[in-house]
Write a protein that holds these residues in place. Structure first.
Motif, PDB file in Angstrom:
ATOM      1  N   THR A  92       0.827  -1.207   0.000  1.00 41.12           N
ATOM      2  CA  THR A  92       0.000   0.000   0.000  1.00 41.12           C
ATOM      3  C   THR A  92       0.863   1.259   0.000  1.00 41.12           C
ATOM      4  OG1 THR A  92      -1.826  -1.107   1.150  1.00 41.12           O
ATOM      5  CG2 THR A  92      -1.766   1.288   1.262  1.00 41.12           C
ATOM      6  N   VAL A  93       1.944   1.255   0.764  1.00 40.23           N
ATOM      7  CA  VAL A  93       2.863   2.406   0.781  1.00 40.23           C
ATOM      8  C   VAL A  93       3.445   2.634  -0.612  1.00 40.23           C
ATOM      9  CG1 VAL A  93       5.078   3.251   1.650  1.00 40.23           C
ATOM     10  CG2 VAL A  93       3.431   2.220   3.227  1.00 40.23           C
ATOM     11  N   ILE A  94       3.878   1.573  -1.254  1.00 40.48           N
ATOM     12  CA  ILE A  94       4.437   1.689  -2.614  1.00 40.48           C
ATOM     13  C   ILE A  94       3.381   2.217  -3.582  1.00 40.48           C
ATOM     14  CG2 ILE A  94       5.421   0.405  -4.551  1.00 40.48           C
ATOM     15  CD1 ILE A  94       6.565  -1.560  -2.452  1.00 40.48           C
ATOM     16  N   GLY A  95       2.168   1.640  -3.504  1.00 40.59           N
ATOM     17  CA  GLY A  95       1.081   2.061  -4.390  1.00 40.59           C
ATOM     18  C   GLY A  95       0.689   3.515  -4.169  1.00 40.59           C
ATOM     19  N   SER A  96       0.688   3.976  -2.912  1.00 42.21           N
ATOM     20  CA  SER A  96       0.310   5.357  -2.603  1.00 42.21           C
ATOM     21  C   SER A  96       1.300   6.345  -3.200  1.00 42.21           C
ATOM     22  CB  SER A  96       0.237   5.542  -1.080  1.00 42.21           C
ATOM     23  OG  SER A  96      -0.743   4.689  -0.512  1.00 42.21           O
ATOM     24  N   ILE A  97       2.585   6.023  -3.120  1.00 40.54           N
ATOM     25  CA  ILE A  97       3.619   6.904  -3.694  1.00 40.54           C
ATOM     26  C   ILE A  97       3.435   7.025  -5.206  1.00 40.54           C
ATOM     27  CG2 ILE A  97       6.101   7.143  -4.128  1.00 40.54           C
ATOM     28  CD1 ILE A  97       6.541   5.744  -1.386  1.00 40.54           C
ATOM     29  N   ILE A  98       3.194   5.888  -5.862  1.00 43.48           N
ATOM     30  CA  ILE A  98       3.002   5.898  -7.327  1.00 43.48           C
ATOM     31  C   ILE A  98       1.745   6.677  -7.701  1.00 43.48           C
ATOM     32  CG2 ILE A  98       2.599   4.446  -9.359  1.00 43.48           C
ATOM     33  CD1 ILE A  98       4.222   2.260  -7.948  1.00 43.48           C
ATOM     34  N   LEU A  99       0.675   6.521  -6.906  1.00 41.46           N
ATOM     35  CA  LEU A  99      -0.585   7.220  -7.184  1.00 41.46           C
ATOM     36  C   LEU A  99      -0.393   8.730  -7.119  1.00 41.46           C
ATOM     37  CD1 LEU A  99      -3.639   7.179  -7.701  1.00 41.46           C
ATOM     38  CD2 LEU A  99      -3.985   7.034  -5.227  1.00 41.46           C
ATOM     39  N   VAL A 100       0.338   9.227  -6.124  1.00 36.84           N
ATOM     40  CA  VAL A 100       0.598  10.661  -6.006  1.00 36.84           C
ATOM     41  C   VAL A 100       1.397  11.164  -7.208  1.00 36.84           C
ATOM     42  CG1 VAL A 100       1.808  12.416  -4.657  1.00 36.84           C
ATOM     43  CG2 VAL A 100       0.465  10.658  -3.485  1.00 36.84           C
ATOM     44  N   ILE A 101       2.370  10.388  -7.628  1.00 38.19           N
ATOM     45  CA  ILE A 101       3.208  10.787  -8.767  1.00 38.19           C
ATOM     46  C   ILE A 101       2.384  10.921 -10.046  1.00 38.19           C
ATOM     47  CG2 ILE A 101       5.085  10.036 -10.295  1.00 38.19           C
ATOM     48  CD1 ILE A 101       6.402   8.762  -7.827  1.00 38.19           C
ATOM     49  N   ILE A 102       1.545   9.915 -10.349  1.00 40.86           N
ATOM     50  CA  ILE A 102       0.774   9.990 -11.604  1.00 40.86           C
ATOM     51  C   ILE A 102      -0.325  11.047 -11.520  1.00 40.86           C
ATOM     52  CG2 ILE A 102       1.225   7.543 -12.064  1.00 40.86           C
ATOM     53  CD1 ILE A 102      -1.917   7.242 -11.677  1.00 40.86           C
ATOM     54  N   THR A 103      -0.831  11.322 -10.310  1.00 40.05           N
ATOM     55  CA  THR A 103      -1.862  12.365 -10.164  1.00 40.05           C
ATOM     56  C   THR A 103      -1.319  13.716 -10.621  1.00 40.05           C
ATOM     57  OG1 THR A 103      -2.944  11.218  -8.317  1.00 40.05           O
ATOM     58  CG2 THR A 103      -3.332  13.585  -8.522  1.00 40.05           C
ATOM     59  N   PHE A 104      -0.068  13.998 -10.289  1.00 40.18           N
ATOM     60  CA  PHE A 104       0.526  15.288 -10.649  1.00 40.18           C
ATOM     61  C   PHE A 104       1.282  15.240 -11.970  1.00 40.18           C
ATOM     62  CE2 PHE A 104      -0.225  15.634  -6.125  1.00 40.18           C
ATOM     63  CZ  PHE A 104      -0.671  16.939  -5.980  1.00 40.18           C
ATOM     64  N   GLU A 111      -6.311  17.566 -13.398  1.00 38.15           N
ATOM     65  CA  GLU A 111      -7.512  18.408 -13.428  1.00 38.15           C
ATOM     66  C   GLU A 111      -8.494  18.014 -12.335  1.00 38.15           C
ATOM     67  OE1 GLU A 111      -9.182  18.101 -17.295  1.00 38.15           O
ATOM     68  OE2 GLU A 111      -7.497  19.078 -18.307  1.00 38.15           O
ATOM     69  N   ASN A 112      -8.445  16.759 -11.920  1.00 39.36           N
ATOM     70  CA  ASN A 112      -9.360  16.261 -10.889  1.00 39.36           C
ATOM     71  C   ASN A 112      -8.573  15.762  -9.674  1.00 39.36           C
ATOM     72  OD1 ASN A 112     -12.026  16.248 -12.506  1.00 39.36           O
ATOM     73  ND2 ASN A 112     -10.652  15.096 -13.823  1.00 39.36           N
ATOM     74  N   LYS A 113      -7.529  16.532  -9.310  1.00 39.85           N
ATOM     75  CA  LYS A 113      -6.632  16.094  -8.231  1.00 39.85           C
ATOM     76  C   LYS A 113      -7.348  16.001  -6.891  1.00 39.85           C
ATOM     77  CE  LYS A 113      -4.610  20.724  -7.504  1.00 39.85           C
ATOM     78  NZ  LYS A 113      -5.339  21.398  -8.604  1.00 39.85           N
ATOM     79  N   GLY A 114      -8.401  16.795  -6.710  1.00 41.19           N
ATOM     80  CA  GLY A 114      -9.176  16.703  -5.469  1.00 41.19           C
ATOM     81  C   GLY A 114      -9.790  15.334  -5.292  1.00 41.19           C
ATOM     82  N   LEU A 115     -10.429  14.841  -6.358  1.00 45.88           N
ATOM     83  CA  LEU A 115     -11.025  13.497  -6.312  1.00 45.88           C
ATOM     84  C   LEU A 115      -9.948  12.435  -6.170  1.00 45.88           C
ATOM     85  CD1 LEU A 115     -13.773  13.705  -9.108  1.00 45.88           C
ATOM     86  CD2 LEU A 115     -14.067  13.954  -6.649  1.00 45.88           C
ATOM     87  N   MET A 116      -8.813  12.637  -6.830  1.00 45.69           N
ATOM     88  CA  MET A 116      -7.722  11.668  -6.756  1.00 45.69           C
ATOM     89  C   MET A 116      -7.161  11.573  -5.337  1.00 45.69           C
ATOM     90  SD  MET A 116      -7.271  10.155  -9.670  1.00 45.69           S
ATOM     91  CE  MET A 116      -5.633   9.454  -9.503  1.00 45.69           C
ATOM     92  N   LEU A 117      -7.083  12.698  -4.637  1.00 46.83           N
ATOM     93  CA  LEU A 117      -6.580  12.680  -3.258  1.00 46.83           C
ATOM     94  C   LEU A 117      -7.582  12.014  -2.315  1.00 46.83           C
ATOM     95  CD1 LEU A 117      -4.854  16.184  -3.071  1.00 46.83           C
ATOM     96  CD2 LEU A 117      -3.780  13.944  -3.332  1.00 46.83           C
ATOM     97  N   PHE A 118      -8.873  12.187  -2.597  1.00 50.62           N
ATOM     98  CA  PHE A 118      -9.881  11.428  -1.847  1.00 50.62           C
ATOM     99  C   PHE A 118      -9.657   9.932  -2.078  1.00 50.62           C
ATOM    100  CE2 PHE A 118     -13.129  15.128  -2.155  1.00 50.62           C
ATOM    101  CZ  PHE A 118     -12.535  15.738  -1.056  1.00 50.62           C
ATOM    102  N   GLY A 119      -9.362   9.609  -3.333  1.00 49.87           N
ATOM    103  CA  GLY A 119      -9.099   8.217  -3.684  1.00 49.87           C
ATOM    104  C   GLY A 119      -7.870   7.664  -2.975  1.00 49.87           C
ATOM    105  N   TYR A 172     -18.331  11.639  -3.815  1.00 53.37           N
ATOM    106  CA  TYR A 172     -17.202  10.713  -3.848  1.00 53.37           C
ATOM    107  C   TYR A 172     -16.520  10.614  -2.484  1.00 53.37           C
ATOM    108  CZ  TYR A 172     -13.187   8.112  -5.524  1.00 53.37           C
ATOM    109  OH  TYR A 172     -12.231   7.134  -5.701  1.00 53.37           O
ATOM    110  N   LEU A 173     -16.437  11.743  -1.773  1.00 53.81           N
ATOM    111  CA  LEU A 173     -15.844  11.733  -0.429  1.00 53.81           C
ATOM    112  C   LEU A 173     -16.664  10.848   0.515  1.00 53.81           C
ATOM    113  CD1 LEU A 173     -13.801  12.736   1.645  1.00 53.81           C
ATOM    114  CD2 LEU A 173     -15.274  14.742   2.015  1.00 53.81           C
TER     115      LEU A 173
END
Length: 455
Positions: A92-104, A111-119, A172-173
């Motif tokens: 999960t730690v590895i996946g979270s780091i990758i998710l933040v990178i692709i979000t930005f 464009e939908n970084k708010g929803l992505m951070l909720f995710g 979504y939240l």
């Protein structure tokens, strides 16, 4: 009353709430948010679910199977639980780091970084959900009670806070907070049964099934979860709204059989461990008979009344979901039978390699069909991809099981059920062509289908 009957009663109650609660909220949400905003939330959620898939891999199955084996040995239970949840936290730690990178990094996601951070919050707390633990110890009473309470709070929040189209981030939240609530309650409650400790953590024994079964889940996702993400990138949020409307209604009804498979999985693993093969085969036959007793009437009902179902549940603007819904209707049988073949048979028998190989071929087929069909046929293409891939998986699993388990494809029983459905088809066609309100049509035909199943 036997424990399996009690578990099935609790699981059936849970399934009933799984059906009723979406019926209460889905028409409201789809109308308030509209097809575009609703599709956007589903698009973002499909990406988050893909990350959850990669971080949990085969934990759900491996966890149930391993916990079921040691549930009567407290020392082994603590060790197994601690090892599995540690493995989950690392991924999960590895996946979270990758998710933040692709979000930005990806413009459409930024464009939908708010929803992505909720995710991201959903991804993190999913590692603490530990549903596999409670299913492994067969505590379905707790699972049902907690789920009902959580869903009641979810419904209240939806009707109170989601009031207009611009409230889609709030919607979504709320969906994410449902996971957060369940995870916190699960972790706190688990302390009554098990203690987490860094002593005796053994990750290596579980790594192989964790990865192998996870690879199976990833392969399956190439024509389920990936369908939604690919459709969103290629065809936009509206097509995602159509497709997810059709598939979500399908998932609600299929939850009946999924609940039964969830109850049977730990029990079938125990029967194999105890070498009770006759009872194992007997339970498989009962599962097939149960599936066939209700699946064909539901398929016929869905094909005839897809326009009315979409109209009542989602309202105007979702007409594009009608054809996909009709296309995937046979999946009630195909997916239901696949659950029996894979979840109740191959997984308890530890045939992980067979599962992986079959799913890999089905995934390759799904990937090719996605590229060939989705760009031109859009949501209809996604529906065709799903049914073709699941059917291929079913055929491959049937062929493999002939070599390892005396479970034959129930051809005669299927033909018999199809023949007995002819009168029902005639009755429903008559109702379909009558000029009456959609709700009245659904109610009358629904009562006839239920009566027909019972007879």
């Amino acid at each position: 009353m036997s424990s399996i009957k009690k578990n099935f009663i609790y699981s059936s109650l849970l399934t009933t709430t799984t059906i009723i609660f979406p019926i209460l909220t889905y028409p409201y949400i789809s109308r308030v948010l509209g097809v575009s905003s609703f599709g956007l939330c589903n698009f973002i959620d499909s990406i988050i679910n893909y990350f959850i898939l990669f971080t949990t891999l085969g934990l759900s199955v491996t966890g149930i199977r391993e916990i079921a084996k040691v549930k009567h040995d407290s020392i082994a239970l603590n060790s197994t639980f601690s090892s599995l949840i540690t493995l989950s936290l690392v991924t999960t730690v590895i996946g979270s780091i990758i998710l933040v990178i692709i979000t930005f990094s990806v413009p459409q996601l930024f464009e939908n970084k708010g929803l992505m951070l909720f995710g991201l919050l959903k991804l993190i707390f999913n590692s603490f959900l530990i549903e596999w633990f409670y299913k492994g110890i067969e505590d379905f009473k707790y699972i049902t009670t907690r789920s009902v309470i959580a869903k009641c709070l979810y419904i209240i929040a939806i009707f109170v806070f989601v009031r207009q189209k611009s409230d889609y981030p709030i919607y979504y939240l709320i969906c994410v907070l449902l996971i957060v609530f369940n995870a916190i309650v699960n972790i706190v409650h688990s302390r009554k049964f098990v203690k987490f400790s860094f002593h005796n953590i053994r990750i290596l024994p579980y790594l192989k099934p964790f990865v192998t079964i996870g690879a199976y889940n990833i392969m399956i996702s190439l024509y389920t979860t990936f369908n939604v993400a690919y459709l969103g990138f290629k065809c936009g949020d509206i097509q995602v709204g159509y497709y997810t409307t059709a598939t979500k209604l399908f998932a609600i009804i299929l939850a009946i059989n999924t609940a039964f498979s969830g109850v049977m999985m730990p029990r079938m693993s125990s029967l194999i461990a105890e070498h009770k093969f006759e009872e194992f085969n007997h339970q498989l036959k009962l599962s097939i008979e149960l599936l066939l007793s209700f699946v064909f009437p539901i398929i016929i009902f869905t094909i005839f009344f897809a326009p009315e179902i979409i109209d009542v549940v989602s309202g105007s603007g979702y007409e594009g979901a009608i054809t996909p819904m009709r296309i995937i209707a046979p999946l009630f049988f195909v997916v239901g039978y696949n659950q029996i073949l894979i979840i109740q048979t191959l997984m308890p028998l530890n045939r992980d390699k067979i599962i992986f190989r079959n799913s890999m071929y089905a995934a390759i087929l799904g990937l090719i069909l996605n590229i060939l069909l989705v760009n031109t046929l859009e949501c209809i293409g996604s529906a065709i991809v799903w049914i073709c891939s699941e059917t291929f998986l079913m055929i491959a699993s049937v062929i493999n099981l002939k070599k390892t388990c005396p479970l034959c494809f129930p051809r005669k029983l299927i033909v018999k059920n199809i023949i007995t459905m002819i009168p029902l088809s005639v009755i429903l066609s008559g109702i379909y062509f009558c000029s009456m309100n959609s709700i009245i049509k659904i109610c009358i035909s629904g009562l006839i289908v239920i009566a027909y199943c019972l007879i």
